[in-house]
Design a protein around this motif. Structure first.
Motif, short mmCIF file in Angstrom:
data_model
loop_
_atom_site.label_atom_id
_atom_site.label_comp_id
_atom_site.label_asym_id
_atom_site.label_seq_id
_atom_site.Cartn_x
_atom_site.Cartn_y
_atom_site.Cartn_z
N GLY A 136 -28.70 -11.20 2.86
CA GLY A 136 -28.10 -10.67 4.01
C GLY A 136 -26.75 -10.59 3.45
N PRO A 137 -25.87 -9.63 4.30
CA PRO A 137 -24.53 -9.57 3.82
C PRO A 137 -23.50 -10.46 3.78
CG PRO A 137 -25.08 -8.29 5.79
CD PRO A 137 -26.30 -8.88 5.34
N ALA A 138 -23.92 -11.61 4.69
CA ALA A 138 -22.92 -12.79 4.54
C ALA A 138 -23.37 -13.84 3.34
CB ALA A 138 -23.20 -13.58 5.88
N GLY A 139 -24.14 -13.45 2.58
CA GLY A 139 -24.57 -14.48 1.27
C GLY A 139 -23.68 -14.45 0.28
N ARG A 140 -23.58 -15.46 -0.70
CA ARG A 140 -23.06 -15.38 -2.12
C ARG A 140 -23.69 -14.00 -3.02
NH1 ARG A 140 -25.51 -18.97 -6.53
NH2 ARG A 140 -27.58 -19.45 -5.87
N VAL A 141 -22.67 -13.28 -3.49
CA VAL A 141 -22.95 -12.03 -4.07
C VAL A 141 -24.08 -12.42 -5.20
CG1 VAL A 141 -22.01 -10.12 -5.56
CG2 VAL A 141 -20.88 -11.09 -3.49
N PHE A 142 -25.20 -11.47 -5.11
CA PHE A 142 -26.30 -11.42 -6.38
C PHE A 142 -25.58 -10.86 -7.66
CE2 PHE A 142 -30.25 -10.04 -8.31
CZ PHE A 142 -30.64 -11.32 -8.40
N ARG A 143 -25.43 -11.87 -8.61
CA ARG A 143 -24.99 -11.36 -10.04
C ARG A 143 -25.96 -11.78 -10.88
NH1 ARG A 143 -19.86 -12.84 -7.94
NH2 ARG A 143 -18.53 -10.92 -7.77
N GLN A 144 -25.70 -11.34 -12.25
CA GLN A 144 -26.82 -11.80 -13.06
C GLN A 144 -27.07 -13.28 -13.54
OE1 GLN A 144 -28.66 -9.40 -14.41
NE2 GLN A 144 -29.83 -10.47 -15.91
N ALA A 145 -26.02 -13.94 -13.23
CA ALA A 145 -25.88 -15.35 -13.09
C ALA A 145 -26.92 -15.93 -12.21
CB ALA A 145 -24.63 -16.10 -12.90
N ASP A 171 -21.54 -5.25 -0.83
CA ASP A 171 -20.73 -5.14 0.42
C ASP A 171 -21.29 -3.63 1.12
OD1 ASP A 171 -19.72 -7.31 0.08
OD2 ASP A 171 -17.93 -6.87 -0.94
N TYR A 172 -22.34 -3.84 1.53
CA TYR A 172 -22.78 -2.40 2.43
C TYR A 172 -23.69 -3.02 3.42
CZ TYR A 172 -25.50 -2.79 -1.75
OH TYR A 172 -26.00 -3.32 -2.74
N VAL A 173 -24.05 -2.44 4.33
CA VAL A 173 -25.01 -2.95 5.53
C VAL A 173 -26.43 -2.02 5.51
CG1 VAL A 173 -25.56 -3.44 7.88
CG2 VAL A 173 -23.00 -3.68 6.86
N LEU A 174 -27.50 -2.88 5.06
CA LEU A 174 -28.79 -2.12 5.14
C LEU A 174 -29.50 -2.38 6.49
CD1 LEU A 174 -29.53 -3.37 1.51
CD2 LEU A 174 -28.95 -0.89 2.29
#
Ligand code: JCQ
Length: 239
Positions: free
Chosen positions: A85-94, A132-135
């Protein structure tokens, strides 16, 4: 590794995960993927999964009972439970690398206006956003996470080369690449790539990658100046 997905829209998962590298990883037994319909854990005739927020306001929330029952039936001792969901930590390669090392993920796809906060408080070990967008719901984010980590599973890429060469490519964008023909519609492949001087080619590629990164994604070169701090991964002594 094993991944269970909890979603209101299991049909969305047919297609993207049945092709290409993810398909092969599943066929090879590297990835065991199970997609579950949240409505299977309801008990009423209408298979109700949502309800109105206390205190009023627009929209509906996913109610806690079906999610708790589903997670409690699907999780084991080694399960990492992740809410998308949009409130989580951002999904990056790490984060993809970290997830690829876990034996079992359970991905909960949020929908509507969100989920009852007690899911976050008592059930989710982690919460991840793909940007940072809403699905409309968390199915596409779940598929993004599955795709990104599957190609990191040992053996998934076949040639074994691409996944390591790119430990470089999350700090930096890729250098420009060309294939045949040498001239296409008046556009020529840079001479250095045809020269056979491997050291010179490596230098050219590194300099092109740095230039492109400086021009397009300076945040990748100085993350502390432009990237907001992210919540830490949940501490887990087993990793
Ligand atoms: C994921 N970036 C955007 C929408 C609420 C958990 O609750 C909700 C989940 C969603 C679906 O996910 C996203 C998303 N990363 O919109 C609303």
């Amino acid at each position: 590794m094993k991944i269970d997905v909890l979603t209101l829209f299991p049909a969305m998962f047919a297609g993207p995960l049945d092709e290409s590298i993810v398909r092969r990883a599943r066929d090879q037994g590297l990835l065991e993927l199970r997609v579950h319909n949240l409505r299977d854990w309801t008990h009423d005739r209408h298979k109700t999964v949502d309800d109105r927020p206390f205190g009023g306001g627009p929209g509906m929330l996913l109610k806690p009972e079906p999610i708790f029952e589903a997670v409690e039936s699907l999780r084991g001792a080694e399960t990492h439970v992740v809410l998308l969901g949009p409130a989580g930590r951002v999904f990056r390669q790490a984060v993809a690398r970290e997830f690829a090392r876990r034996p079992h993920l359970l991905l909960i796809c949020g929908s509507y206006e969100g989920v009852d906060e007690r899911v976050r408080e008592r059930l989710a070990d982690d919460e991840v956003s793909i940007g940072d967008y809403v699905l409309t719901n968390g199915a596409l984010p779940a598929m993004v996470v599955i795709d990104a980590l599957t190609r990191l599973l040992p053996g998934a890429l076949g040639d074994g080369q691409s996944a390591s060469e790119e430990s470089f490519s999350q700090d930096c964008l890729e250098y420009p690449q060309y294939t045949r023909p040498v001239e296409f519609r008046g556009l020529r492949v840079p001479d250095v790539l045809l020269s056979g001087h491997h050291a010179e080619i490596a230098r050219w590629r590194a300099s092109q990658a740095r230039r492109r990164t400086r021009e397009r994604r300076p945040d990748l070169l100085a993350p502390e100046e432009s990237t907001p701090p992210q919540p830490n991964e949940p501490t887990d002594p087993s990793l």
